[in-house]
Design an enzyme around this catalytic site. Structure first.
Site, PDB file in Angstrom:
ATOM      1  N   ASP A 157      43.201  12.080  12.242  1.00 42.87           N
ATOM      2  CA  ASP A 157      44.218  12.957  12.825  1.00 42.87           C
ATOM      3  C   ASP A 157      44.858  13.748  11.681  1.00 42.87           C
ATOM      4  O   ASP A 157      44.594  13.485  10.506  1.00 42.87           O
ATOM      5  CB  ASP A 157      45.284  12.115  13.548  1.00 42.87           C
ATOM      6  N   SER A 158      45.744  14.671  12.043  1.00 44.91           N
ATOM      7  CA  SER A 158      46.483  15.410  11.017  1.00 44.91           C
ATOM      8  C   SER A 158      47.485  14.500  10.292  1.00 44.91           C
ATOM      9  O   SER A 158      47.888  14.809   9.176  1.00 44.91           O
ATOM     10  CB  SER A 158      47.244  16.566  11.674  1.00 44.91           C
ATOM     11  N   CYS A 213      42.755  13.328  17.683  1.00 44.28           N
ATOM     12  CA  CYS A 213      43.536  14.547  17.526  1.00 44.28           C
ATOM     13  C   CYS A 213      43.062  15.510  18.612  1.00 44.28           C
ATOM     14  O   CYS A 213      41.864  15.806  18.695  1.00 44.28           O
ATOM     15  CB  CYS A 213      43.271  15.114  16.140  1.00 44.28           C
ATOM     16  N   GLU A 262      56.616  13.152  12.536  1.00 43.82           N
ATOM     17  CA  GLU A 262      56.261  12.985  11.120  1.00 43.82           C
ATOM     18  C   GLU A 262      57.497  12.645  10.281  1.00 43.82           C
ATOM     19  O   GLU A 262      57.385  12.063   9.211  1.00 43.82           O
ATOM     20  CB  GLU A 262      55.569  14.253  10.588  1.00 43.82           C
ATOM     21  N   CYS A 282      48.841  15.366  22.910  1.00 41.85           N
ATOM     22  CA  CYS A 282      48.812  15.355  21.444  1.00 41.85           C
ATOM     23  C   CYS A 282      49.039  13.901  21.080  1.00 41.85           C
ATOM     24  O   CYS A 282      49.918  13.234  21.666  1.00 41.85           O
ATOM     25  CB  CYS A 282      49.940  16.217  20.879  1.00 41.85           C
ATOM     26  N   HIS A 291      50.406  12.463  18.752  1.00 39.88           N
ATOM     27  CA  HIS A 291      51.728  12.106  18.233  1.00 39.88           C
ATOM     28  C   HIS A 291      52.715  11.757  19.374  1.00 39.88           C
ATOM     29  O   HIS A 291      53.698  11.051  19.151  1.00 39.88           O
ATOM     30  CB  HIS A 291      52.345  13.274  17.453  1.00 39.88           C
TER      31      HIS A 291
HETATM   32  N1  DGL Z   1      48.022  14.804  16.723  1.00 37.98           N
HETATM   33  C1  DGL Z   1      47.263  15.999  16.787  1.00 37.98           C
HETATM   34  C2  DGL Z   1      46.867  16.354  18.192  1.00 37.98           C
HETATM   35  O1  DGL Z   1      46.643  15.452  18.956  1.00 37.98           O
HETATM   36  C3  DGL Z   1      47.692  17.163  15.953  1.00 37.98           C
HETATM   37  C4  DGL Z   1      49.134  17.415  15.852  1.00 37.98           C
HETATM   38  C5  DGL Z   1      49.512  18.460  14.823  1.00 37.98           C
HETATM   39  O2  DGL Z   1      49.322  18.209  13.632  1.00 37.98           O
HETATM   40  O3  DGL Z   1      49.989  19.517  15.228  1.00 37.98           O
HETATM   41  O4  DGL Z   1      46.720  17.491  18.543  1.00 37.98           O
END
Ligand code: DGL
Length: 278
Positions: free
Chosen positions: A9-10, A72, A151, A183, A185
């Site tokens: 993931d990011s 992600c 984050e 997402c 996150h």
């Molecule tokens: N967690 C990632 C996603 O599911 C990327 C979030 C990001 O860095 O913007 O899209």
């Protein structure tokens, strides 16, 4: 030894999927890659995300992964097909197909998607859900403040609730009954999201993604047995300390060390090699 499962993931978000893998497949080892040099992905050009995803996939293949989960949504939206083409022998899963499956079989009614700007722009959720349920009514809402809040570890704050109110309002006005956390996150914001939308049926794609993963590993004879040595390894391309600290809190498990992977060295080289092969 069947090898570890690669998860990337990011940043911290993919830990929602990694946590589900560790809970449900306790014999498996994972290698987790957080692209903290580039987080947030949300507002970046889709082509750039595709390049990152292919580079990271190669990096993880070089470390012996037996399968890969793009934990992600943005990468899954724009890079899944390219990665599968570039590495046809490796089972690669995204989160959007399983998330869409879960959404159409959840509670019915209008489906609202909360996602990053890039995922919304890709239209991947609406396309996939309509393929599965052509009559489905789907609304997508970009939530640019959410990833930076996670984050920074600010998941249960007034600021997060304020953002949730703003992003959920149009979906609730559209009478969305099912809300997809589009997402990885966002499950860390589940508390504030359900406070703002207490009646909604909230879908976290991680669960269905791990169902898929379990199936694929079984079909290919890749499940780790109880006797296998288990080791989880974490890499980050930028900040390693912050990732270890907040990651341990979010994963509810100590991440004692995070190795640094350098973009421009292993990663850019991997990415160029991958594009040469194609
Ligand atoms: N967690 C990632 C996603 O599911 C990327 C979030 C990001 O860095 O913007 O899209």
């Amino acid at each position: 030894m069947t090898g570890p499962i690669g998860v990337f993931d990011s940043g911290l978000g993919g830990l929602t999927v990694a946590g589900e893998i560790l809970r449900r497949l306790p014999n498996e080892s994972i290698i987790y890659f957080a692209d903290t040099a580039h987080v947030p992905y949300g507002e970046r050009p889709l082509e750039e995300i595709k390049g990152f995803a292919v580079g990271i996939t190669r990096f993880l293949i070089d470390r012996g992964v037996k399968s890969l989960v793009m934990a992600c949504n943005m990468s899954s939206a724009v890079a899944l097909e390219s990665a599968r083409e570039a590495f046809p022998d490796l089972p690669i899963l995204g989160v959007i197909e399983p998330g869409s499956q879960a959404a159409v079989s959840a509670c019915g009614g209008v489906i609202g998607i909360l996602a990053t700007t890039g995922t919304v722009e890709s239209g991947a959720y609406t396309r996939t859900i309509r393929r599965l349920a052509p009559e489905a009514e789907v609304y997508e809402q970009a939530c640019p403040a959410f990833v930076p809040l996670v984050e920074a570890g600010l998941t249960d704050t007034e600021e997060a609730e304020e953002a949730a109110r703003e992003y959920l309002e149009p979906l609730l006005l559209a009478r969305a009954r099912t809300i997809v956390l589009g997402c990885t996150h966002y499950p860390f914001l589940r508390g504030v999201i359900s406070r703002v939308a207490p009646q909604a049926c909230i879908v976290d794609p991680a669960e269905e993604t791990v169902n898929e993963l379990q199936k694929v590993l079984l079909e290919r004879g890749l499940r780790a047995g109880p006797g296998e040595r288990k080791e989880h390894v974490f890499f980050a391309s930028g900040d390693t300390e912050g990732f270890a600290r907040l990651g341990s809190r979010f994963l509810r498990q100590e991440i004692s060390s995070v190795e640094r992977a350098e973009w421009g060295m292993d990663l850019f080289a991997a990415q160029t090699a991958a594009s040469r092969e194609r």
